[in-house]
Structures are given as C-alpha cells and as structure tokens.
Design an enzyme around this catalytic site. Structure first.
Site, short mmCIF file in Angstrom:
data_model
loop_
_atom_site.label_atom_id
_atom_site.label_comp_id
_atom_site.label_asym_id
_atom_site.label_seq_id
_atom_site.Cartn_x
_atom_site.Cartn_y
_atom_site.Cartn_z
N ASN A 147 170.27 -34.96 111.88
CA ASN A 147 171.72 -34.60 111.35
C ASN A 147 171.97 -32.54 111.78
OD1 ASN A 147 171.17 -32.77 109.25
ND2 ASN A 147 171.92 -34.09 107.51
N HIS A 149 171.03 -30.92 110.62
CA HIS A 149 171.14 -28.97 108.96
C HIS A 149 170.09 -28.21 109.91
CE1 HIS A 149 167.56 -31.46 106.83
NE2 HIS A 149 166.88 -30.71 107.05
P1 PGA Z 1 161.14 -31.20 110.43
O1 PGA Z 1 161.95 -31.04 109.76
O2 PGA Z 1 160.19 -30.03 111.32
O3 PGA Z 1 160.34 -32.06 109.47
O4 PGA Z 1 161.42 -32.54 111.67
C1 PGA Z 1 163.18 -29.82 110.53
C2 PGA Z 1 164.21 -29.88 109.49
O5 PGA Z 1 164.32 -31.00 108.66
O6 PGA Z 1 164.43 -28.71 109.22
#
Ligand code: PGA
Length: 253
Positions: A147, A149
């Site tokens: 999303n 973030h």
């Molecule tokens: P992920 O998470 O590396 O586990 O995809 C990244 C994030 O949500 O900032």
C-alpha cells in the site's frame, strides 16, 4: 550481480536488477562500501522479508573477516506495540536473529522503539532524541508495503510526521500475519519513525522485490506526491534510491 538499468525518475535514483538476489547484492555492497569508509556509521534498518538477503550478505561479509559492523550504531524503523523485546515475533528478536548477534553488534549500539513503554508518546520522543544525539542517520534502508507504506507510515500519514504510535492498516496486518501463528496474534498498532524522521537521513535506499510491490513502486515514483502513497515523499529527498528487481519495476512506464 546483474544490473539491468540505472536511471533517474522524478529525482530518485532507480536501479533495476535482474532478480531479488542481484538487488540484495547491490544494496549490501553499497552498505559495505559505506562501512569501510565510515565504520561508525549510523544506520537506519528495516525488517520484513525484503531485507533478509541483505542481512545474510552482511553476516557473510563479517564472518569472512572482510569487514565489520562492530562500530556501527543502528536505529530500526519500527516495533510492534505490546510485544516485549524478547517476544519471538518482536522486531528486536528479528534483528538479533538475522543480523545483530551474528555480526557482533553490541546491544548498546542497537536501537528499536520501545513498544511496551508505559508512555508510548514519551518513548517516541525519546527515540527522536536518541537519533538526534548521534548526529542523525547516515544511511537508511527501507522496504515498501503493497500500500506504499514506509516504516509503518500507512497511507494518510503526513509528510511532517515524527516517531509516534500508529494503527496498522488491515492490509498490513494481513500481510504480516505470515510471521504469526494466527491473525489474532498480529498486533494492531506499532511505534514507527515518521516520514519526516526518515527524510532527515543523509542517504535513503528503498528496496523492493516481486510483482506484489510493482503498483506501490510505480505510484511512488510516477504518481502524485502525497500521503496516499507515503513512499512518494522520497521524491523530496536529495539522495534517495530505489533498488528493484525486474518484477517490482514492471509497473514503471
Ligand atoms: P516485506 O515488507 O519486505 O516483508 O515485503 C516491507 C514493508 O512492509 O515495508
């Protein structure tokens, strides 16, 4: 390590690598260069799946005797509220298991927000003060949520936000449920560096791999700058890079 392309997109350096392994090589080599030049660097670190291969490369680098992280100071982006530091699913435990213990970083040089403080607002302020007391973060590693973030700055977070408690978006709790035994165990809030805290770092490296990140990456780089996609604020930084694999870059036009 195969680099497919290097370009600048709306003020951000974009490095597209052949695959996730090449992206991890690129990020780890950049960090190693920095630590060779300045062993006492202040590093901003991230959790999640994406940086795991970077940490594995840093561990190998230190174990081989080629380099060292022992003089660095680290600040993690975020921590779940309600999980004690020694909880198996806390981000402190993640960091000890994947990096700190293997590279011999003394605990006193590692910092994560205190998610079990009686006064979370005061703990957030203390975290900002601790970062400022070091002179600021030299090199900040980021992942990106599906999303958009960064840290736990979910869509809607303001450009000027600082370290604070935030409620986790439903999509974030679902994405992170894989680290827990059940959905009920996934915390509902966290304490995270703010967007302004992140933008104060000298150098920022956002790493994204897999198709699941393609839309968030393209909207951060090529959509409008604003709170809808918090990672878009990185376009306001003078030295931000996105290191992507081909899949995460596949939405760029
Ligand atoms: P992920 O998470 O590396 O586990 O995809 C990244 C994030 O949500 O900032």
């Amino acid at each position: 390590m195969t680099i497919v392309s290097k370009q600048t997109c709306n003020g951000v350096h974009v490095v597209i690598c052949e695959d996730a392994a090449a992206a991890a090589d690129y990020v780890a080599q950049g960090l190693q260069t920095r630590l060779r030049e300045t062993p006492t660097s202040v590093l901003g670190l991230a959790t999640g799946s994406t940086p795991e291969p970077v940490y594995a490369r840093m561990v190998a680098w230190c174990e081989s005797g080629e380099g060292s992280m022992r003089d660095a100071t680290t600040f993690n982006l975020d921590e779940y509220c309600g999980l004690r530091p020694d909880h198996p699913k806390s981000y402190r435990t993640y960091m000890h298991e994947r990096l700190f213990d293997a590279v011999g970083l003394p605990e006193s040089q590692t910092n994560l927000p205190n998610g079990v403080a009686a006064d979370i607002a005061a703990a957030a302020q203390d975290y900002e003060s601790a970062i400022a007391a070091t002179g600021g973060i030299d090199w900040q590693l980021l992942g990106i949520g599906g999303n958009g973030h960064i840290g736990f700055n979910e869509p809607g977070s303001s450009r000027n936000s600082r370290t604070r408690e935030v409620q986790l978006a439903a999509a974030t709790r679902e994405a992170n449920a894989r680290f827990f035994d059940s959905m009920e165990e996934v915390p509902t809030s966290a304490i995270t560096m703010g967007i302004d805290t992140i933008l104060r770092a000298d150098c920022i490296v956002l790493m994204a791999t897999s198709f699941g990140k393609a839309e968030a990456v393209s909207s951060a780089l090529q959509g409008s700058v604003g709170s809808t996609n918090p990672a878009s604020f990185l376009r306001e930084h003078a030295n931000a890079s996105f290191v992507l694999d081909r899949e995460a870059a596949s939405g760029l036009v």
